[in-house]
Scaffold this motif. Structure first.
Motif, PDB file in Angstrom:
ATOM      1  N   ALA A 123       0.811  -1.221   0.000  1.00 60.61           N
ATOM      2  CA  ALA A 123       0.000   0.000   0.000  1.00 60.61           C
ATOM      3  C   ALA A 123       0.842   1.268   0.000  1.00 60.61           C
ATOM      4  CB  ALA A 123      -0.923  -0.005   1.215  1.00 60.61           C
ATOM      5  N   ALA A 124       2.061   1.197   0.517  1.00 56.69           N
ATOM      6  CA  ALA A 124       2.919   2.386   0.600  1.00 56.69           C
ATOM      7  C   ALA A 124       4.317   2.042   0.093  1.00 56.69           C
ATOM      8  CB  ALA A 124       2.975   2.894   2.036  1.00 56.69           C
ATOM      9  N   PRO A 125       4.473   1.849  -1.210  1.00 57.69           N
ATOM     10  CA  PRO A 125       5.774   1.446  -1.753  1.00 57.69           C
ATOM     11  C   PRO A 125       6.805   2.567  -1.689  1.00 57.69           C
ATOM     12  CG  PRO A 125       4.245   1.901  -3.535  1.00 57.69           C
ATOM     13  CD  PRO A 125       3.451   1.985  -2.264  1.00 57.69           C
ATOM     14  N   LEU A 126       8.076   2.172  -1.651  1.00 57.35           N
ATOM     15  CA  LEU A 126       9.168   3.142  -1.720  1.00 57.35           C
ATOM     16  C   LEU A 126       9.201   3.834  -3.075  1.00 57.35           C
ATOM     17  CD1 LEU A 126      12.020   0.987  -0.132  1.00 57.35           C
ATOM     18  CD2 LEU A 126      10.789   2.865   0.964  1.00 57.35           C
ATOM     19  N   GLY A 127       8.801   3.129  -4.105  1.00 61.98           N
ATOM     20  CA  GLY A 127       8.807   3.675  -5.454  1.00 61.98           C
ATOM     21  C   GLY A 127       8.164   2.702  -6.417  1.00 61.98           C
ATOM     22  N   LEU A 128       7.979   3.157  -7.648  1.00 57.96           N
ATOM     23  CA  LEU A 128       7.364   2.356  -8.702  1.00 57.96           C
ATOM     24  C   LEU A 128       8.332   2.253  -9.876  1.00 57.96           C
ATOM     25  CD1 LEU A 128       3.846   4.072  -8.725  1.00 57.96           C
ATOM     26  CD2 LEU A 128       4.492   1.990  -7.492  1.00 57.96           C
ATOM     27  N   ILE A 129       8.518   1.035 -10.375  1.00 57.11           N
ATOM     28  CA  ILE A 129       9.348   0.818 -11.561  1.00 57.11           C
ATOM     29  C   ILE A 129       8.418   0.634 -12.749  1.00 57.11           C
ATOM     30  CG2 ILE A 129      11.089  -0.618 -12.668  1.00 57.11           C
ATOM     31  CD1 ILE A 129      12.073  -1.448  -9.941  1.00 57.11           C
ATOM     32  N   ASP A 130       8.462   1.572 -13.681  1.00 55.22           N
ATOM     33  CA  ASP A 130       7.622   1.477 -14.868  1.00 55.22           C
ATOM     34  C   ASP A 130       8.115   0.357 -15.781  1.00 55.22           C
ATOM     35  OD1 ASP A 130       5.856   3.529 -14.207  1.00 55.22           O
ATOM     36  OD2 ASP A 130       7.170   5.075 -15.025  1.00 55.22           O
ATOM     37  N   PRO A 131       7.253  -0.129 -16.687  1.00 60.99           N
ATOM     38  CA  PRO A 131       7.683  -1.191 -17.604  1.00 60.99           C
ATOM     39  C   PRO A 131       8.977  -0.828 -18.336  1.00 60.99           C
ATOM     40  CG  PRO A 131       5.316  -0.897 -17.751  1.00 60.99           C
ATOM     41  CD  PRO A 131       5.825   0.197 -16.854  1.00 60.99           C
ATOM     42  N   ILE A 132       9.908  -1.766 -18.333  1.00 58.49           N
ATOM     43  CA  ILE A 132      11.188  -1.578 -19.012  1.00 58.49           C
ATOM     44  C   ILE A 132      10.943  -1.379 -20.513  1.00 58.49           C
ATOM     45  CG2 ILE A 132      13.313  -2.752 -19.683  1.00 58.49           C
ATOM     46  CD1 ILE A 132      13.517  -1.896 -16.884  1.00 58.49           C
ATOM     47  N   GLU A 133      11.667  -0.428 -21.093  1.00 58.18           N
ATOM     48  CA  GLU A 133      11.573  -0.196 -22.537  1.00 58.18           C
ATOM     49  C   GLU A 133      12.915  -0.477 -23.197  1.00 58.18           C
ATOM     50  OE1 GLU A 133       9.784   3.440 -23.958  1.00 58.18           O
ATOM     51  OE2 GLU A 133       8.880   3.778 -21.977  1.00 58.18           O
ATOM     52  N   ARG A 134      12.850  -0.838 -24.472  1.00 59.98           N
ATOM     53  CA  ARG A 134      14.055  -1.024 -25.282  1.00 59.98           C
ATOM     54  C   ARG A 134      14.070  -0.011 -26.421  1.00 59.98           C
ATOM     55  NH1 ARG A 134      16.935  -6.238 -25.841  1.00 59.98           N
ATOM     56  NH2 ARG A 134      16.314  -7.659 -24.172  1.00 59.98           N
ATOM     57  N   CYS A 135      15.246   0.516 -26.684  1.00 60.40           N
ATOM     58  CA  CYS A 135      15.467   1.367 -27.858  1.00 60.40           C
ATOM     59  C   CYS A 135      16.398   0.614 -28.802  1.00 60.40           C
ATOM     60  CB  CYS A 135      16.116   2.693 -27.472  1.00 60.40           C
ATOM     61  SG  CYS A 135      15.122   3.733 -26.400  1.00 60.40           S
ATOM     62  N   SER A 136      16.089   0.643 -30.074  1.00 57.47           N
ATOM     63  CA  SER A 136      16.934  -0.069 -31.035  1.00 57.47           C
ATOM     64  C   SER A 136      18.106   0.774 -31.509  1.00 57.47           C
ATOM     65  CB  SER A 136      16.101  -0.531 -32.238  1.00 57.47           C
ATOM     66  OG  SER A 136      15.464   0.578 -32.854  1.00 57.47           O
ATOM     67  N   THR A 137      18.047   2.101 -31.295  1.00 56.23           N
ATOM     68  CA  THR A 137      19.121   2.979 -31.760  1.00 56.23           C
ATOM     69  C   THR A 137      19.509   3.968 -30.667  1.00 56.23           C
ATOM     70  OG1 THR A 137      17.649   4.691 -32.646  1.00 56.23           O
ATOM     71  CG2 THR A 137      18.219   2.842 -34.116  1.00 56.23           C
ATOM     72  N   LEU A 138      20.707   4.508 -30.797  1.00 58.24           N
ATOM     73  CA  LEU A 138      21.170   5.533 -29.870  1.00 58.24           C
ATOM     74  C   LEU A 138      20.318   6.790 -29.985  1.00 58.24           C
ATOM     75  CD1 LEU A 138      23.241   6.585 -27.809  1.00 58.24           C
ATOM     76  CD2 LEU A 138      24.741   7.174 -29.733  1.00 58.24           C
ATOM     77  N   GLU A 139      19.856   7.099 -31.186  1.00 55.57           N
ATOM     78  CA  GLU A 139      19.026   8.296 -31.381  1.00 55.57           C
ATOM     79  C   GLU A 139      17.729   8.200 -30.582  1.00 55.57           C
ATOM     80  OE1 GLU A 139      20.552   6.596 -33.799  1.00 55.57           O
ATOM     81  OE2 GLU A 139      22.109   8.108 -34.217  1.00 55.57           O
ATOM     82  N   GLN A 140      17.135   7.008 -30.517  1.00 55.62           N
ATOM     83  CA  GLN A 140      15.922   6.835 -29.718  1.00 55.62           C
ATOM     84  C   GLN A 140      16.219   7.033 -28.233  1.00 55.62           C
ATOM     85  OE1 GLN A 140      14.682   2.907 -30.879  1.00 55.62           O
ATOM     86  NE2 GLN A 140      13.367   3.649 -32.536  1.00 55.62           N
ATOM     87  N   ALA A 141      17.356   6.530 -27.785  1.00 55.03           N
ATOM     88  CA  ALA A 141      17.741   6.720 -26.386  1.00 55.03           C
ATOM     89  C   ALA A 141      17.980   8.200 -26.093  1.00 55.03           C
ATOM     90  CB  ALA A 141      18.994   5.901 -26.079  1.00 55.03           C
ATOM     91  N   GLN A 142      18.586   8.907 -27.027  1.00 55.21           N
ATOM     92  CA  GLN A 142      18.789  10.349 -26.853  1.00 55.21           C
ATOM     93  C   GLN A 142      17.456  11.079 -26.714  1.00 55.21           C
ATOM     94  OE1 GLN A 142      21.377  10.858 -30.406  1.00 55.21           O
ATOM     95  NE2 GLN A 142      22.711  12.047 -29.048  1.00 55.21           N
ATOM     96  N   ARG A 143      16.487  10.716 -27.539  1.00 53.66           N
ATOM     97  CA  ARG A 143      15.179  11.378 -27.467  1.00 53.66           C
ATOM     98  C   ARG A 143      14.506  11.109 -26.126  1.00 53.66           C
ATOM     99  NH1 ARG A 143      14.831   9.975 -33.014  1.00 53.66           N
ATOM    100  NH2 ARG A 143      13.632   8.087 -32.572  1.00 53.66           N
ATOM    101  N   ALA A 144      14.632   9.879 -25.635  1.00 50.58           N
ATOM    102  CA  ALA A 144      14.035   9.552 -24.336  1.00 50.58           C
ATOM    103  C   ALA A 144      14.674  10.381 -23.227  1.00 50.58           C
ATOM    104  CB  ALA A 144      14.202   8.063 -24.047  1.00 50.58           C
ATOM    105  N   LEU A 145      15.988  10.545 -23.289  1.00 46.19           N
ATOM    106  CA  LEU A 145      16.682  11.335 -22.277  1.00 46.19           C
ATOM    107  C   LEU A 145      16.290  12.809 -22.383  1.00 46.19           C
ATOM    108  CD1 LEU A 145      18.655  10.069 -20.249  1.00 46.19           C
ATOM    109  CD2 LEU A 145      20.533  11.043 -21.561  1.00 46.19           C
ATOM    110  N   ALA A 146      16.192  13.302 -23.606  1.00 47.87           N
ATOM    111  CA  ALA A 146      15.817  14.703 -23.807  1.00 47.87           C
ATOM    112  C   ALA A 146      14.394  14.976 -23.338  1.00 47.87           C
ATOM    113  CB  ALA A 146      15.965  15.072 -25.283  1.00 47.87           C
ATOM    114  N   ASP A 147      13.512  13.972 -23.442  1.00 44.98           N
ATOM    115  CA  ASP A 147      12.107  14.148 -23.061  1.00 44.98           C
ATOM    116  C   ASP A 147      11.859  13.951 -21.569  1.00 44.98           C
ATOM    117  OD1 ASP A 147      11.494  14.644 -25.692  1.00 44.98           O
ATOM    118  OD2 ASP A 147      10.815  12.593 -26.119  1.00 44.98           O
TER     119      ASP A 147
END
Length: 289
Positions: A188-212
């Motif tokens: 009922a009172a978690p320390l935190g929540l881990i969202d579903p793990i995502e995969r990026c196929s390219t470095l550009e996608q990872a950059q966009r995720a970091l920028a967003d």
């Protein structure tokens, strides 16, 4: 558990920079369990020690709890010893050397002492094994409500030989650790929540995720990212944290960073990018409940 966020009910961390001799954990294990452990290796010691500490932090774990144990190079000291015996000394491994190299031996001892009857999985992978274990936990087929997830990094002595194996400078610090997470879908009172793990196929996608990522979030770069990856990711988020492997080598960066965020940080969320080892990138998002 499924693609819903994982609810972190308890965590524990054991970390140590290595010196010339291993820290004696067997006396503490004796105090914790009332049992003398004799024929187990260093990896199993660290795994059992960390899991029992996390179980205490959680106030106990359900007997239906699943066990996931991740590592990048498990039982390495015994593997080195066994291979040296076969190649240099022309002798087979001893029965206990051979048995302790088995990936599920640590889980056997943990389940025995925590009285767990749930499924067990050892995730041994050369890159991003903790992210991979979290990904498996979030599959629709993973129906268990509770899971004990650990990441163990074993020290290997002599340290000078281990630095040579890893291609590290003679001055690099080595570490060992045992990080554990108790995940409970009904907490009922978690320390935190881990969202579903995502995969990026390219470095550009990872950059966009970091920028967003929200400006208030902590952003980090995993230890399996190359120097070129780090430079490219920091081009979009200058505040992205990364480990200097030439100064301190650790494969447990993700686990340590996650626990540090949960216990010591006030930021609303954490996003880490790590190389997946198969040409892509993992995105790990953790946020306050």
């Amino acid at each position: 558990m499924n693609a819903e966020p994982l609810r972190l009910a308890a965590v524990s961390a054991h970390e140590r920079i290595l010196d010339d001799a291993p820290q004696d954990l067997r006396a503490e294990l004796l105090d914790m369990t009332g049992q003398a452990f004799r024929r187990i290796n260093r990896f199993i010691e660290l795994a059992v020690y960390g899991a029992l500490r996390c179980g205490r932090e959680a106030g106990g774990v359900g007997d239906d709890t699943a066990l996931y144990l991740a590592s990048e190079a498990p039982m390495l000291a015994d593997c080195v010893r066994a291979l040296r015996g076969v190649i240099a000394e022309a002798r087979p491994p001893t029965p206990f050397e051979f048995m302790n190299i088995s990936g599920n031996m640590a889980g056997f001892y943990i389940a025995q002492h925590l009285r767990m009857r749930g499924p067990q999985l050892a995730v041994h992978r050369n890159s991003a094994s903790l992210e991979c274990a979290l990904e498996l936990l979030q599959l629709q087929s993973a129906r268990h409500r509770r899971a004990l997830l650990g990441y163990v990094e074993e020290g290997v002595w002599p340290l000078a030989e281990q630095r040579l194996r890893l291609g590290l400078p003679a001055t690099a610090e080595l570490s060992e650790s045992s990080h554990w997470f108790y995940l409970d879908a009904d907490c009922a009172a978690p320390l935190g929540l881990i969202d579903p793990i995502e995969r990026c196929s390219t470095l550009e996608q990872a950059q966009r995720a970091l920028a967003d990522a929200p400006a208030q979030w902590r952003v980090a770069i995993g230890h399996r990212c190359s120097r070129a990856d780090i430079d490219a990711l920091r081009a979009v988020r200058r505040d992205a944290q990364a480990l200097d492997a030439d100064a301190t080598y650790s494969t447990a960066t993700t686990a340590a960073r996650l626990i540090g965020f949960l216990l010591l940080d006030s930021a609303p969320g954490l996003l880490q990018v790590n190389h997946s080892g198969d040409g892509g990138y993992y995105l790990l998002r953790v946020r306050r409940a």
